[in-house]
Design a protein around this motif. Sequence first.
Motif, PDB file in Angstrom:
ATOM      1  N   PRO A 147      31.688  67.477  57.092  1.00 33.22           N
ATOM      2  CA  PRO A 147      31.192  67.896  58.548  1.00 33.22           C
ATOM      3  C   PRO A 147      32.289  66.947  59.412  1.00 33.22           C
ATOM      4  CG  PRO A 147      29.659  66.076  57.502  1.00 33.22           C
ATOM      5  CD  PRO A 147      30.759  66.832  56.453  1.00 33.22           C
ATOM      6  N   THR A 148      32.982  67.660  59.812  1.00 41.15           N
ATOM      7  CA  THR A 148      34.181  66.879  60.637  1.00 41.15           C
ATOM      8  C   THR A 148      33.439  66.462  62.109  1.00 41.15           C
ATOM      9  OG1 THR A 148      34.836  69.166  61.258  1.00 41.15           O
ATOM     10  CG2 THR A 148      36.328  68.056  59.659  1.00 41.15           C
ATOM     11  N   THR A 149      32.741  67.164  62.905  1.00 42.48           N
ATOM     12  CA  THR A 149      31.853  67.976  64.251  1.00 42.48           C
ATOM     13  C   THR A 149      30.384  66.242  64.697  1.00 42.48           C
ATOM     14  OG1 THR A 149      32.203  69.366  64.347  1.00 42.48           O
ATOM     15  CG2 THR A 149      30.911  68.614  66.263  1.00 42.48           C
ATOM     16  N   ILE A 150      30.236  66.211  63.171  1.00 48.01           N
ATOM     17  CA  ILE A 150      29.264  64.981  62.933  1.00 48.01           C
ATOM     18  C   ILE A 150      30.175  63.884  62.686  1.00 48.01           C
ATOM     19  CG2 ILE A 150      27.693  64.169  61.281  1.00 48.01           C
ATOM     20  CD1 ILE A 150      26.291  65.361  63.391  1.00 48.01           C
ATOM     21  N   ILE A 151      31.493  63.899  61.784  1.00 48.36           N
ATOM     22  CA  ILE A 151      31.492  62.594  61.883  1.00 48.36           C
ATOM     23  C   ILE A 151      32.236  62.526  63.012  1.00 48.36           C
ATOM     24  CG2 ILE A 151      33.630  61.521  60.570  1.00 48.36           C
ATOM     25  CD1 ILE A 151      32.798  62.716  58.446  1.00 48.36           C
ATOM     26  N   SER A 159      28.974  54.111  64.817  1.00 45.08           N
ATOM     27  CA  SER A 159      28.734  53.978  63.807  1.00 45.08           C
ATOM     28  C   SER A 159      29.437  53.194  62.977  1.00 45.08           C
ATOM     29  CB  SER A 159      28.631  55.385  63.038  1.00 45.08           C
ATOM     30  OG  SER A 159      28.071  55.255  61.978  1.00 45.08           O
ATOM     31  N   LEU A 160      29.020  52.067  62.725  1.00 46.64           N
ATOM     32  CA  LEU A 160      29.347  51.076  61.419  1.00 46.64           C
ATOM     33  C   LEU A 160      30.642  52.148  60.300  1.00 46.64           C
ATOM     34  CD1 LEU A 160      27.548  47.827  61.204  1.00 46.64           C
ATOM     35  CD2 LEU A 160      29.324  48.983  62.737  1.00 46.64           C
ATOM     36  N   ASP A 161      29.859  53.231  59.903  1.00 52.14           N
ATOM     37  CA  ASP A 161      30.445  53.782  58.765  1.00 52.14           C
ATOM     38  C   ASP A 161      30.637  55.854  59.059  1.00 52.14           C
ATOM     39  OD1 ASP A 161      31.911  54.580  56.524  1.00 52.14           O
ATOM     40  OD2 ASP A 161      30.442  53.693  55.172  1.00 52.14           O
ATOM     41  N   PRO A 162      31.007  56.060  60.254  1.00 55.31           N
ATOM     42  CA  PRO A 162      31.505  57.414  60.199  1.00 55.31           C
ATOM     43  C   PRO A 162      31.120  58.505  59.071  1.00 55.31           C
ATOM     44  CG  PRO A 162      32.513  56.219  61.168  1.00 55.31           C
ATOM     45  CD  PRO A 162      32.373  55.447  60.313  1.00 55.31           C
ATOM     46  N   THR A 163      31.877  58.044  58.402  1.00 61.45           N
ATOM     47  CA  THR A 163      31.357  58.891  56.567  1.00 61.45           C
ATOM     48  C   THR A 163      30.708  58.580  55.936  1.00 61.45           C
ATOM     49  OG1 THR A 163      33.474  57.701  56.215  1.00 61.45           O
ATOM     50  CG2 THR A 163      33.964  58.872  57.326  1.00 61.45           C
ATOM     51  N   GLU A 164      30.140  57.798  55.737  1.00 59.95           N
ATOM     52  CA  GLU A 164      28.515  57.265  55.042  1.00 59.95           C
ATOM     53  C   GLU A 164      27.674  58.802  55.065  1.00 59.95           C
ATOM     54  OE1 GLU A 164      25.919  54.338  55.883  1.00 59.95           O
ATOM     55  OE2 GLU A 164      25.457  55.368  57.556  1.00 59.95           O
ATOM     56  N   ILE A 165      28.048  59.740  55.747  1.00 63.70           N
ATOM     57  CA  ILE A 165      26.709  61.330  55.860  1.00 63.70           C
ATOM     58  C   ILE A 165      27.696  62.060  54.539  1.00 63.70           C
ATOM     59  CG2 ILE A 165      25.265  59.852  57.164  1.00 63.70           C
ATOM     60  CD1 ILE A 165      28.082  62.856  58.351  1.00 63.70           C
ATOM     61  N   ILE A 166      28.957  61.911  54.052  1.00 66.15           N
ATOM     62  CA  ILE A 166      29.715  63.147  53.824  1.00 66.15           C
ATOM     63  C   ILE A 166      28.966  63.265  52.020  1.00 66.15           C
ATOM     64  CG2 ILE A 166      31.708  63.163  52.062  1.00 66.15           C
ATOM     65  CD1 ILE A 166      32.913  62.310  54.386  1.00 66.15           C
ATOM     66  N   GLY A 167      28.378  62.632  51.683  1.00 66.33           N
ATOM     67  CA  GLY A 167      28.087  62.925  50.767  1.00 66.33           C
ATOM     68  C   GLY A 167      26.669  63.474  50.493  1.00 66.33           C
TER      69      GLY A 167
ATOM     70  N   MET B   1      38.499  58.705  48.703  1.00 67.65           N
ATOM     71  CA  MET B   1      37.874  60.092  48.511  1.00 67.65           C
ATOM     72  C   MET B   1      38.024  60.961  49.419  1.00 67.65           C
ATOM     73  SD  MET B   1      36.364  62.846  46.560  1.00 67.65           S
ATOM     74  CE  MET B   1      35.824  64.199  46.751  1.00 67.65           C
ATOM     75  N   PHE B   2      37.711  60.462  50.916  1.00 71.98           N
ATOM     76  CA  PHE B   2      37.397  60.793  52.391  1.00 71.98           C
ATOM     77  C   PHE B   2      38.728  60.862  52.767  1.00 71.98           C
ATOM     78  CE2 PHE B   2      37.420  60.197  56.631  1.00 71.98           C
ATOM     79  CZ  PHE B   2      36.602  61.625  57.243  1.00 71.98           C
ATOM     80  N   SER B   3      39.896  60.112  52.487  1.00 73.98           N
ATOM     81  CA  SER B   3      41.641  60.167  53.126  1.00 73.98           C
ATOM     82  C   SER B   3      41.927  61.206  52.258  1.00 73.98           C
ATOM     83  CB  SER B   3      41.892  58.836  53.298  1.00 73.98           C
ATOM     84  OG  SER B   3      41.708  58.791  51.038  1.00 73.98           O
ATOM     85  N   ILE B   4      41.612  61.616  51.162  1.00 73.44           N
ATOM     86  CA  ILE B   4      41.948  62.650  50.631  1.00 73.44           C
ATOM     87  C   ILE B   4      41.408  63.299  50.871  1.00 73.44           C
ATOM     88  CG2 ILE B   4      42.368  63.758  48.061  1.00 73.44           C
ATOM     89  CD1 ILE B   4      42.439  61.191  46.752  1.00 73.44           C
ATOM     90  N   ILE B   5      40.840  63.737  51.022  1.00 72.29           N
ATOM     91  CA  ILE B   5      39.954  65.213  51.700  1.00 72.29           C
ATOM     92  C   ILE B   5      40.387  64.942  53.038  1.00 72.29           C
ATOM     93  CG2 ILE B   5      37.619  66.930  52.657  1.00 72.29           C
ATOM     94  CD1 ILE B   5      36.156  65.608  50.200  1.00 72.29           C
ATOM     95  N   SER B 125      22.209  63.762  61.186  1.00 71.22           N
ATOM     96  CA  SER B 125      23.520  63.917  60.951  1.00 71.22           C
ATOM     97  C   SER B 125      23.273  64.606  59.762  1.00 71.22           C
ATOM     98  CB  SER B 125      24.343  61.856  60.480  1.00 71.22           C
ATOM     99  OG  SER B 125      23.997  62.044  61.342  1.00 71.22           O
ATOM    100  N   THR B 126      23.148  64.589  58.941  1.00 74.12           N
ATOM    101  CA  THR B 126      22.918  65.524  57.413  1.00 74.12           C
ATOM    102  C   THR B 126      22.478  66.048  57.171  1.00 74.12           C
ATOM    103  OG1 THR B 126      22.803  63.694  56.348  1.00 74.12           O
ATOM    104  CG2 THR B 126      22.179  65.070  54.996  1.00 74.12           C
ATOM    105  N   MET B 127      20.942  66.561  58.772  1.00 77.18           N
ATOM    106  CA  MET B 127      20.951  67.747  58.914  1.00 77.18           C
ATOM    107  C   MET B 127      21.736  69.174  59.758  1.00 77.18           C
ATOM    108  SD  MET B 127      16.617  66.810  59.548  1.00 77.18           S
ATOM    109  CE  MET B 127      16.277  68.607  60.372  1.00 77.18           C
ATOM    110  N   GLN B 128      22.300  68.363  60.338  1.00 80.64           N
ATOM    111  CA  GLN B 128      22.799  68.941  60.955  1.00 80.64           C
ATOM    112  C   GLN B 128      24.862  69.418  61.043  1.00 80.64           C
ATOM    113  OE1 GLN B 128      22.938  70.042  64.537  1.00 80.64           O
ATOM    114  NE2 GLN B 128      24.785  70.564  65.287  1.00 80.64           N
TER     115      GLN B 128
END
Lengths: 196, 177
Positions: A147-151, A159-167, B1-5, B125-128
């Motif tokens: 979710p690029t926009t949200i990150i 955010s301290l870890d913007p990508t933590e919500i990917i999972g 993982m994220f860096s690869i994607i 964040s997750t919902m959006q």
Amino acid sequence: MVNYIWLFMIVSGIVAAAAQGKIEVVTRAALQGASEAVAVCIGLISIMVFWMGIMRIAQDSNLLQKFANLLRPFVQWLFPGIPANHPAMGYILSNISANLFGLGNAATPMGIKAMEEMQKLNPDPKTATPAMCTLLALNTSGLTLIPTTIIGLRMKYGSLDPTEIIGTTLFATCCSTLAAILLDRWYRRRHERAAL
Amino acid sequence: MFSIIGLLSKWMLPAILAFIPLYGAFRKVPVYESFIEGAKEGFPTAIALIPHLVGMMVAVSIFRESGALHFFLQGLAPLLSWFGFPEEVLPLSLLRPISGAGSLAFVESIYRTYGPDSFVGRLASTMQGSTDTTLFVLTVYFGAVGIRRSLYAVKVGFLADFAGFLASWLIVSMVFG
């Protein structure tokens, strides 16, 4: 159903504005909504022209067909109403892949091309076919890997870890897509039974 | 993982852009002329969307700006918070399927008030991120080919969004709760 939703939003909005004694809001909101919509369409022109040009090359060189062949069993299962060799298949797959890899810009023109191809198979051009509803369900459920926009937004707000919500997002988007596919199947069966 | 994607996303577009015309040339397709032929269709398609999108976005704008949306949310709030769904994020579940810009602005307000790393921030964040704007996608995809009757597509879209919100709540509670 869209008719009712549309009517409901407008009428309840006007009633709400009147009840609060701020009826002037309605005119401003309407014009603002209209100009936003036109801005969105103008923004789409460049994207559509560009991607439809690129995709035409893929179609003319049979690349789209090849691509569709790769994943044929899966797409055939999802879209039983479309003949296996139909160009719509290639566009449907391109649309799904673009969504997965977060190429939102490319996904829209490809989805629209897929709709145009499916429209050629449609006996009643004003009414959606079940295949069109399936493609729509896949797109509204928003299947995506990142979710690029949200990150980006999380980064902007420190955010301290913007990508933590990917999972968690991946889990949720898989659930909503699965729900979309199952619901679509269920309603399609019901629709087909009613048509008999 | 994220860096690869992330890397994959960055390279995907240039790679496609190189591959499609090269493959076309290999197959003896006049690539530039083919591009122009296809590109011609882009403009009328985008323009044909205007009436559909204006109609829908005017209604959404009136619904939101008049306070009607807020009113319905207040009616819904006790019901959902009874199940334990965080009240702060509640408006997002109604806003997300109907307005992309509106829901994004709401997520920003959550970040400002509670921070992106709070529980509600992560949930928002997750919902959006996990669903798309159903009403917008429907208007654009069906509008572009002139479909007026959408059968059961609206129902499927909204119900799937709802499933996505429940899944978001569940997984965020489990992972970050």
